[in-house]
Design a protein around this motif. Structure first.
Motif, PDB file in Angstrom:
ATOM      1  N   LEU A  22       0.836  -1.113  -0.026  1.00 51.68           N
ATOM      2  CA  LEU A  22       0.008   0.062   0.039  1.00 51.68           C
ATOM      3  C   LEU A  22       0.935   1.158   0.095  1.00 51.68           C
ATOM      4  N   LYS A  23       2.007   1.212   0.671  1.00 52.15           N
ATOM      5  CA  LYS A  23       2.885   2.332   0.930  1.00 52.15           C
ATOM      6  C   LYS A  23       3.269   2.871  -0.496  1.00 52.15           C
ATOM      7  N   THR A  24       3.773   1.669  -1.322  1.00 56.07           N
ATOM      8  CA  THR A  24       4.078   2.109  -2.705  1.00 56.07           C
ATOM      9  C   THR A  24       3.188   2.551  -3.659  1.00 56.07           C
ATOM     10  N   LYS A  25       2.032   2.064  -3.383  1.00 56.84           N
ATOM     11  CA  LYS A  25       0.866   2.634  -4.316  1.00 56.84           C
ATOM     12  C   LYS A  25       0.275   3.781  -3.985  1.00 56.84           C
ATOM     13  N   LEU A  26      -0.087   3.739  -2.472  1.00 59.32           N
ATOM     14  CA  LEU A  26      -0.876   4.858  -1.826  1.00 59.32           C
ATOM     15  C   LEU A  26      -0.365   5.593  -0.783  1.00 59.32           C
ATOM     16  N   PRO A  27       1.039   6.336  -1.161  1.00 63.48           N
ATOM     17  CA  PRO A  27       1.825   6.860   0.065  1.00 63.48           C
ATOM     18  C   PRO A  27       0.966   7.883   0.678  1.00 63.48           C
ATOM     19  N   ASP A  28       0.002   8.823   0.086  1.00 61.98           N
ATOM     20  CA  ASP A  28      -0.756   9.835   0.605  1.00 61.98           C
ATOM     21  C   ASP A  28      -1.608   9.276   1.910  1.00 61.98           C
ATOM     22  N   LYS A  32       3.287  10.369   8.999  1.00 62.99           N
ATOM     23  CA  LYS A  32       4.915  10.563   8.893  1.00 62.99           C
ATOM     24  C   LYS A  32       5.579   9.214   9.804  1.00 62.99           C
ATOM     25  N   ASP A  33       4.508   8.714  10.727  1.00 63.04           N
ATOM     26  CA  ASP A  33       5.099   7.635  11.576  1.00 63.04           C
ATOM     27  C   ASP A  33       4.863   6.262  10.924  1.00 63.04           C
ATOM     28  N   GLY A  34       4.412   6.394   9.590  1.00 58.83           N
ATOM     29  CA  GLY A  34       3.940   5.082   9.031  1.00 58.83           C
ATOM     30  C   GLY A  34       2.864   4.450   9.288  1.00 58.83           C
ATOM     31  N   GLU A  35       1.784   4.996   9.826  1.00 62.41           N
ATOM     32  CA  GLU A  35       0.741   4.544  10.327  1.00 62.41           C
ATOM     33  C   GLU A  35      -0.484   4.676   9.101  1.00 62.41           C
ATOM     34  N   PHE A  36      -1.462   3.663   8.571  1.00 60.44           N
ATOM     35  CA  PHE A  36      -2.453   4.011   7.636  1.00 60.44           C
ATOM     36  C   PHE A  36      -3.630   4.552   8.083  1.00 60.44           C
ATOM     37  N   ASP A  37      -3.733   5.895   7.577  1.00 61.54           N
ATOM     38  CA  ASP A  37      -4.861   6.654   7.837  1.00 61.54           C
ATOM     39  C   ASP A  37      -6.283   6.092   7.172  1.00 61.54           C
ATOM     40  N   LEU A  38      -6.867   5.094   8.074  1.00 57.48           N
ATOM     41  CA  LEU A  38      -7.981   4.307   7.561  1.00 57.48           C
ATOM     42  C   LEU A  38      -9.331   5.319   7.310  1.00 57.48           C
ATOM     43  N   ASP A  39      -9.539   6.358   8.125  1.00 60.82           N
ATOM     44  CA  ASP A  39     -10.408   7.477   8.009  1.00 60.82           C
ATOM     45  C   ASP A  39     -10.419   8.156   6.821  1.00 60.82           C
ATOM     46  N   LYS A  40      -9.260   8.344   6.415  1.00 64.34           N
ATOM     47  CA  LYS A  40      -9.042   9.073   5.152  1.00 64.34           C
ATOM     48  C   LYS A  40      -9.476   8.408   3.920  1.00 64.34           C
ATOM     49  N   LEU A  45     -13.217   6.476  -0.441  1.00 69.11           N
ATOM     50  CA  LEU A  45     -14.414   5.584  -0.900  1.00 69.11           C
ATOM     51  C   LEU A  45     -15.576   5.964  -0.811  1.00 69.11           C
ATOM     52  N   ARG A  46     -16.240   6.868   0.038  1.00 70.89           N
ATOM     53  CA  ARG A  46     -17.574   7.278   0.242  1.00 70.89           C
ATOM     54  C   ARG A  46     -17.885   8.317  -0.902  1.00 70.89           C
ATOM     55  N   GLU A  47     -16.695   9.195  -1.110  1.00 70.89           N
ATOM     56  CA  GLU A  47     -16.935  10.214  -2.043  1.00 70.89           C
ATOM     57  C   GLU A  47     -17.313   9.780  -3.405  1.00 70.89           C
ATOM     58  N   ASP A  51     -18.982   1.227  -1.120  1.00 73.78           N
ATOM     59  CA  ASP A  51     -18.723   0.993   0.133  1.00 73.78           C
ATOM     60  C   ASP A  51     -18.028  -0.391   0.237  1.00 73.78           C
ATOM     61  N   GLU A  52     -16.868  -0.657  -0.429  1.00 71.00           N
ATOM     62  CA  GLU A  52     -16.023  -1.777  -0.330  1.00 71.00           C
ATOM     63  C   GLU A  52     -15.840  -2.610   0.800  1.00 71.00           C
ATOM     64  N   LEU A  53     -16.009  -1.590   1.898  1.00 75.80           N
ATOM     65  CA  LEU A  53     -15.338  -2.258   3.273  1.00 75.80           C
ATOM     66  C   LEU A  53     -16.514  -3.121   3.826  1.00 75.80           C
ATOM     67  N   LYS A  54     -17.746  -2.993   3.409  1.00 79.73           N
ATOM     68  CA  LYS A  54     -18.857  -3.937   3.692  1.00 79.73           C
ATOM     69  C   LYS A  54     -19.299  -4.717   2.874  1.00 79.73           C
ATOM     70  N   ASP A  55     -18.889  -4.637   1.686  1.00 78.91           N
ATOM     71  CA  ASP A  55     -19.255  -5.853   0.530  1.00 78.91           C
ATOM     72  C   ASP A  55     -18.230  -6.806   0.585  1.00 78.91           C
TER      73      ASP A  55
END
Length: 670
Positions: A22-28, A32-40, A45-47, A51-55
Motif C-alpha cells: 500500500l505504501k508504494t501505491k498509496l503513499p498519501d 509520518k510515522d508510517g501508520e495507515f490513515d483508515l478514516d482518510k 471511498l464514500r466520495e 462501500d467496498e469495506l462492507k461488501d
C-alpha cells in the motif's frame, strides 16, 4: 547478535506485506510515522458512493494470518552460487535454476525481479491422497509468541498448530497463500500466471487467487483433457485437470491472444509419416479422416488431405467473385477438361493459372470431379485459445523414461509451449516456474526459442527432495517413490530437473542443427538457497563488534564447503550473491575486483562497492580514501560485512569518509 533480517522478521505482522505494498501505491494515506490513515481512506471511498469495506466475501482458513505473515518476512537463507556450473557450461547462460525452498527463493527474488516476470507457470501439489502432500512447515515460535503475534487464545493456538504435517484444505491453503502472494509481486504489469490444479483444491485455489490477484484479473479456467484412461475413481474416471489463468492487471493485457492450433505439430508429424509411405491421395485422406476422430485432433476435422507442401482442406473454386470465368482446367491424369462449377470459376483466368502453377488446385480421381482449392493448414495454423484443450499427458514421461530420467507424471511439454505462447508479445519474456519438477517448463522455453528465434529466459526453482532416507544404522534406503531415481544415481529431485534441461537442450540441438539460432541458450546458472549451519549461527549470536580481536573468520562459514553442499563457492561468493539480490541487481551484474593495498573488494555496476572478507586494515582504509579522494573510485554506496570488522576499523573508515566530505552511503550489514 541477531541478523538484520531476523530483527525485521520479529517485527513482522500478518498485514506487513500488505501495508508495504500500500505504501508504494498509496503513499498519501500514510502518516509520518508510517501508520495507515483508515478514516482518510474511507472518506475517499464514500466520495464515490462505494462501500467496498462492507461488501464482498472473504476466504478464511486455519493458518491464514500465519500465511500472511510469511508473505511479509525477509529471507533467512543465503544464495550459494554453484561455481562449477556457473563458470563451466552455464557461464554464458542467462537462465537460472535455484535449488531450495521456493518460499525462500521467492523472498530473495522480491528485490531484483519484482515486476519483471512476464509468465509464471506452476504445477503445485494437488493435495490428493497419492501426491504425498503434507504441510511442510513447523512453527518455530513458542505458544506464547504465537499468541502475541496473532492475538490467539490457547484453543486457537492448538488449532493453528494442528495443520503441521497434515494435508487438510487449511494446510494446503496456508502453504500456497504466501507463495502466491509473493509471485504476484514478481509479475510485470503485462504478466500472467498459470496454475495447474485438479478438483481437490480447484475451488479453494480460485477463491485464493481472486483474493490475492483480484477477481477482475481472472482470465480463464482451462480444462486440460488427458488421453490416458485411469481407474482413479469409484464413480467416474477423471481424465482432466485445470489451468487457472490470472493477469497482474488485465487492463494491460493485449486481447489478441493467438496460439498454434492444438496438437498442430503432432498432427503435422502424423501426416508426414503418411506421405513418406507413398500412399495415394485417397489413402492419405482416409487415414487422416480416421485420425481426426480422436478428440485431441478435433480442430483438424476439415484438414484431411496432405501433399509434400503440407496438410490442407478443400475449398470451393466456384463462384462469381470476379465474374463467370468459363476457362478450361485439364485433369493432370486423363488430360480431359474437368467439370466446371455451375457459376464458373471464382477467380480470373490469370489467377487460376497462377494457382495451377503453385500446385494449389486439387483434382479428383478423374475429370468428372470438380477441382477444388487447397487451403493449407500452415496458413491458418493459429486460433484463439480454447477453454478445453487436449494433450498427450504421457509423452514427456515416456521421453524421460527413454532418457533414463525417472520421473512420474511429468507435465506435457506441448501443453507448456501452448500456455507460454498463448500470451502475446512474450518472445523476449522471463518465464518462472517455482515448482519445477522435471523442468518441463524450461524444456518448453528452449523449444519455443529454437522454433521462433525467441529470447525467452527461464527461472526454475525446485526443492532438493531426497530420493532416499537414512535408517538408524546409517544406511541409505530409497524412498517409496524414489527407488528408480536413486538407483539411477539421482539423490534428489532437483538433480533430475537439471539433467532434464541438459538432455532437452541436446535433443533440440540435434534436431535443429542447421536452423538453430547461433545464440541459442541451452544451459543455466545454478544457485542453492540454504540456511547457514548451526555453528555459523552460533558464532553470529556470539559476535561482539566491540571486541578488537576477532579470531573467527565469519565469512568462510558461508562457503559451499562449510555449508556441506557442492559448488566450490567461497564464503565471499555466497555473501556477495545474496547481497546482489537484496540490492536489486540481476545475477548477470557486471562485477569488477578493485585492489586496496592488497585487499580485493567487489565493484558492482561501477556504482556499489562490497567489502566482505576479513583482513581489512588501516592500510586498506588509506588506499580506499585515496582512490575516493582522487576520483579514481566513484561509488554511491559501500556495503560491508559487519562481522569482518571490529569497532575500531569501522570508526576509522567512517571518520575518513566524513573528512573527505564524501556523499558515499556506508552500509553495515549483519
Amino acid at each position: 547478535m541477531k541478523t538484520d533480517n531476523e530483527k525485521y522478521n520479529e517485527a513482522v505482522k500478518p498485514n506487513t506485506a500488505f501495508l508495504n505494498e500500500l505504501k508504494t501505491k498509496l503513499p498519501d494515506f500514510f502518516s509520518k510515522d508510517g501508520e495507515f490513515d483508515l478514516d482518510k481512506f474511507k472518506s475517499q471511498l464514500r466520495e464515490y458512493d462505494i462501500d467496498e469495506l462492507k461488501d464482498g466475501y472473504q476466504l478464511n482458513f486455519i493458518g491464514k494470518d500465519y500465511a500472511r505473515r510469511q508473505a511479509g518476512e525477509m529471507p533467512t537463507t543465503v544464495i550459494v552460487p554453484d561455481e562449477k556450473q556457473n563458470q563451466g557450461e552455464g557461464k554464458n547462460s542467462k537462465n537460472l535454476f535455484f535449488t531450495g525452498d521456493n518460499l525462500e527463493v521467492l523472498r530473495h527474488l522480491q528485490n531484483n525481479y519484482q515486476n519483471k516476470i512476464d509468465v509464471i507457470y506452476i504445477d503445485p501439489p494437488y493435495n490428493t491422497d497419492s501426491d504425498g502432500f503434507v504441510y511442510p512447515d513447523s512453527f518455530e515460535y513458542s505458544d506464547d509468541k504465537l499468541k502475541d503475534m496473532f492475538g490467539l487464545d490457547d484453543d486457537q493456538v492448538e488449532r493453528l498448530k494442528s495443520i503441521q504435517g497434515k494435508s487438510s484444505h487449511s494446510a494446503w491453503l496456508t502453504f500456497m497463500y504466501p507463495r502466491l502472494a509473493l509471485a504476484k509481486k514478481l509479475l510485470s504489469i503485462q504478466g500472467v500466471i498459470f496454475i495447474s490444479i485438479d478438483d481437490n483444491e480447484d475451488y479453494n485455489l480460485q477463491n485464493m487467487a481472486d483474493e490475492l490477484l483480484g477477481e477482475g484479473n481472472f482470465i480463464a479456467k482451462i480444462v486440460v483433457a488427458s488421453n490416458s484412461s485411469k481407474n482413479n475413481s469409484n464413480y467416474v474416471s477423471v481424465t482432466h485437470e485445470y489451468v487457472l489463468a490470472y493477469a497482474k492487471d488485465k487492463n494491460y493485457i493485449p486481447n489478441n491472444w493467438q496460439v498454434k492450433k492444438n496438437q498442430y505439430d503432432t498432427y503435422k508429424a502424423k501426416a508426414k509419416q503418411l506421405i513418406k509411405k507413398k500412399l495415394s491421395s485417397d489413402e492419405i485422406h482416409q487415414e487422416l479422416l480416421e485420425l481426426v476422430k480422436y478428440p485431441r485432433f478435433y480442430e483438424f476435422d476439415h484438414y484431411t488431405y496432405a501433399d509434400d507442401k503440407g496438410i490442407f482442406r478443400l475449398d470451393n473454386l466456384g463462384g462469381v467473385s470476379n465474374g463467370n470465368n468459363q476457362s478450361e482446367l485439364i485433369h493432370p491424369v486423363t488430360n480431359k477438361p474437368c467439370v466446371k462449377p455451375t457459376n464458373g470459376w471464382r477467380y480470373k483466368e490469370e489467377t487460376l493459372k497462377q494457382l495451377l502453377r503453385e500446385n494449389k488446385i486439387y483434382f479428383g480421381k478423374d475429370e468428372s470431379v470438380v477441382p477444388a482449392l487447397k487451403r493449407y493448414l500452415k496458413d491458418y495454423d493459429t486460433a484463439n485459445p480454447k477453454s478445453i484443450i487436449f494433450f498427450d499427458s504421457q509423452a514427456s514421461t515416456k521421453w524421460l523414461q527413454k532418457e533414463k530420467l525417472p520421473f512420474s507424471f511429468a507435465k506435457s511439454d506441448s501443453l507448456l509451449k501452448y500456455i507460454i505462447s498463448m500470451v502475446p508479445n512474450t518472445k523476449n519474456s522471463i518465464v518462472l516456474d517455482f515448482f519445477a519438477g522435471s523442468s518441463t517448463t524450461a524444456d518448453a522455453v528452449m523449444q519455443l526459442n529454437a522454433e521462433d528465434n525467441g529470447k525467452r529466459k527461464f527461472i526454475m526453482v525446485q526443492l532438493p527432495e531426497k530420493t532416499y532416507y537414512t535408517n538408524k544404522d546409517g544406511k541409505k534406503i530409497p524412498t517409496k517413490g524414489g527407488k528408480d531415481a536413486y538407483n539411477a544415481g539421482f539423490k534428489s529431485i532437483d538433480q533430475i530437473s537439471r539433467e532434464r534441461i541438459r538432455r532437452a537442450a541436446k535433443k533440440i540441438r540435434e534436431g535443429k542443427e542447421l536452423s538453430l539460432p547461433k545464440d541459442f541458450d541451452g544451459s543455466f546458472k545454478h544457485y542453492r538457497v540454504v540456511k547457514p549451519v548451526k555453528q555459523t549461527l552460533e558464532e553470529i549470536d556470539d559476535f561482539d563488534p566491540n571486541n578488537t580481536n576477532l579470531f573467527t573468520n565469519m565469512v568462510e562459514g558461508f562457503s559451499s564447503h562449510n555449508l556441506g553442499i557442492a559448488g566450490e563457492a567461497t564464503g565471499e561468493d555466497t555473501i556477495l550473491t545474496t547481497w546482489l539480490a537484496k540490492d536489486g541487481y540481476s545475477f548477470e551484474a557486471d562485477i569488477k575486483k578493485v585492489d586496496f593495498a592488497g585487499y580485493e573488494a567487489s565493484l558492482v555496476e561501477d556504482s556499489r562497492l562490497y567489502i566482505i572478507k576479513d583482513g581489512w586494515t588501516s592500510e586498506n582504509t588509506k588506499a580506499l580514501l585515496n582512490k575516493v579522494g582522487t576520483h579514481q573510485l566513484i561509488v554511491q554506496t559501500i556495503a560491508l560485512f559487519g562481522y569482518s570488522f571490529n569497532i575500531a576499523d569501522l570508526r576509522e573508515l567512517e571518520i575518513g569518509l566524513r573528512q573527505l566530505n564524501s556523499s558515499i552511503n556506508l552500509l553495515k550489514r549483519y
